[in-house]
Scaffold this active site. Structure first.
Site, PDB file in Angstrom:
ATOM      1  N   ASN A 109       0.856  -1.197   0.000  1.00 13.16           N
ATOM      2  CA  ASN A 109       0.000   0.000   0.000  1.00 13.16           C
ATOM      3  C   ASN A 109       0.885   1.238   0.000  1.00 13.16           C
ATOM      4  OD1 ASN A 109      -2.392   1.619   0.396  1.00 13.16           O
ATOM      5  ND2 ASN A 109      -1.806   1.839   2.544  1.00 13.16           N
ATOM      6  N   HIS A 111       0.946   5.166   1.373  1.00 18.18           N
ATOM      7  CA  HIS A 111       0.277   5.983   2.389  1.00 18.18           C
ATOM      8  C   HIS A 111       0.968   7.348   2.456  1.00 18.18           C
ATOM      9  CE1 HIS A 111      -2.094   6.804   5.929  1.00 18.18           C
ATOM     10  NE2 HIS A 111      -1.001   7.259   6.512  1.00 18.18           N
ATOM     11  N   SER A 138       4.975   6.745   2.336  1.00 16.23           N
ATOM     12  CA  SER A 138       5.565   5.436   2.631  1.00 16.23           C
ATOM     13  C   SER A 138       4.868   4.376   1.797  1.00 16.23           C
ATOM     14  CB  SER A 138       5.333   5.058   4.105  1.00 16.23           C
ATOM     15  OG  SER A 138       5.732   6.091   4.976  1.00 16.23           O
ATOM     16  N   ASP A 147      -2.258   0.505   8.198  1.00 14.02           N
ATOM     17  CA  ASP A 147      -1.009   1.247   7.939  1.00 14.02           C
ATOM     18  C   ASP A 147       0.112   0.881   8.918  1.00 14.02           C
ATOM     19  OD1 ASP A 147      -2.330   2.633   5.859  1.00 14.02           O
ATOM     20  OD2 ASP A 147      -3.119   4.089   7.258  1.00 14.02           O
TER      21      ASP A 147
HETATM   22  C1  GAR Z   1      -2.792   9.115  -2.439  1.00  9.35           C
HETATM   23  O1  GAR Z   1      -2.284  10.275  -1.864  1.00  9.35           O
HETATM   24  C2  GAR Z   1      -2.561   7.931  -1.522  1.00  9.35           C
HETATM   25  O2  GAR Z   1      -1.346   7.985  -0.829  1.00  9.35           O
HETATM   26  C3  GAR Z   1      -3.714   8.070  -0.572  1.00  9.35           C
HETATM   27  O3  GAR Z   1      -4.810   8.428  -1.384  1.00  9.35           O
HETATM   28  C4  GAR Z   1      -4.326   9.179  -2.504  1.00  9.35           C
HETATM   29  C5  GAR Z   1      -4.856   8.523  -3.753  1.00  9.35           C
HETATM   30  O4  GAR Z   1      -4.569   9.285  -4.880  1.00  9.35           O
HETATM   31  N1  GAR Z   1      -3.960   6.846   0.125  1.00  9.35           N
HETATM   32  C6  GAR Z   1      -4.388   6.789   1.376  1.00  9.35           C
HETATM   33  O5  GAR Z   1      -4.645   7.763   2.042  1.00  9.35           O
HETATM   34  C7  GAR Z   1      -4.560   5.375   1.906  1.00  9.35           C
HETATM   35  N2  GAR Z   1      -4.658   5.393   3.324  1.00  9.35           N
HETATM   36  P1  GAR Z   1      -4.594   8.633  -6.321  1.00  9.35           P
HETATM   37  O6  GAR Z   1      -5.957   7.943  -6.461  1.00  9.35           O
HETATM   38  O7  GAR Z   1      -4.469   9.785  -7.256  1.00  9.35           O
HETATM   39  O8  GAR Z   1      -3.474   7.654  -6.413  1.00  9.35           O
END
Ligand code: GAR
Length: 197
Positions: A109, A111, A138, A147
């Protein structure tokens, strides 16, 4: 060397997914995408994936009575597709211990924080409110605790005076895009080295 069959799970725009799909266009990259799954039918990332000629499937969690039945459907598609490794990319559903254990050591994942700091939501606001001088992202193995799994790779960015959650998230997202393909390649190496179960 045989490339690992990659599934990417998303919930929205899928900009991290797009970076992984771009990396996979290089035949020397250790993973090849075989399916993208979204828990939301309206996720714009689904059409982005189709633009890369990757099968993209919506499995809306709202159509299922329980988390288990929703995840069983995801699992069915993953197994039917012969998936070796899963990358969560903005997938905003917490996975049950049952699903996590079925894919233990084969699911990663991304994060938007420097774990173990700020698991969960609102990471950028929390970093700013804490007065942190740096933030980042990360990539980690997915384990039962949200996480909490071992970190594979991290990138850092400065928190600047006057930053808002929005401005910081933009800076971190650029780092996410650079980090995720490298971290997935590293995870593929580690998966290959493990004896198959
Ligand atoms: C990203 O910033 C990712 O790190 C976060 O959601 C966004 C998705 O953007 N993920 C989390 O918060 C998971 N806990 P994207 O759809 O443009 O990749």
């Amino acid at each position: 060397m045989k490339r690992l069959r990659l599934a990417i799970l998303i919930s929205g725009r899928g900009s991290n997914m797009e970076q992984l799909l771009k990396a996979c266009q290089d035949d020397a990259y250790p993973a090849q995408p075989v399916v993208v799954i979204s828990n939301r039918a309206d996720a714009s990332g689904l059409s982005t994936a189709r633009g890369f000629n990757v099968r993209a499937v919506a499995i809306p969690h709202k159509n299922y009575e329980s988390r288990e039945s929703f995840e069983n459907e995801i699992d069915r598609v993953l197994c039917q597709t012969g998936v070796d490794i899963i990358a969560l990319a903005g997938f905003m559903r917490v996975l049950t211990p049952g699903f996590v254990s079925r894919w233990a050591g084969r699911m990663i994942n991304i994060h938007p924080s420097l774990l173990p700091k700020y698991p969960g939501l609102d990471t950028h606001r929390r970093a700013i409110e804490a007065g942190d001088k740096e933030a980042g992202c990360s990539v980690h193995w997915v384990t039962e605790g949200v996480d909490e799994g071992d970190v594979i790779a991290q990138s850092r960015v400065p928190v600047k005076a006057g930053d808002t959650a929005g401005s910081l998230s933009e800076r971190v997202l650029l780092e996410e895009h650079a980090l995720y393909p490298k971290a997935l390649a590293k995870a593929c190496e580690l998966v290959r080295k493990k004896p198959s179960s």
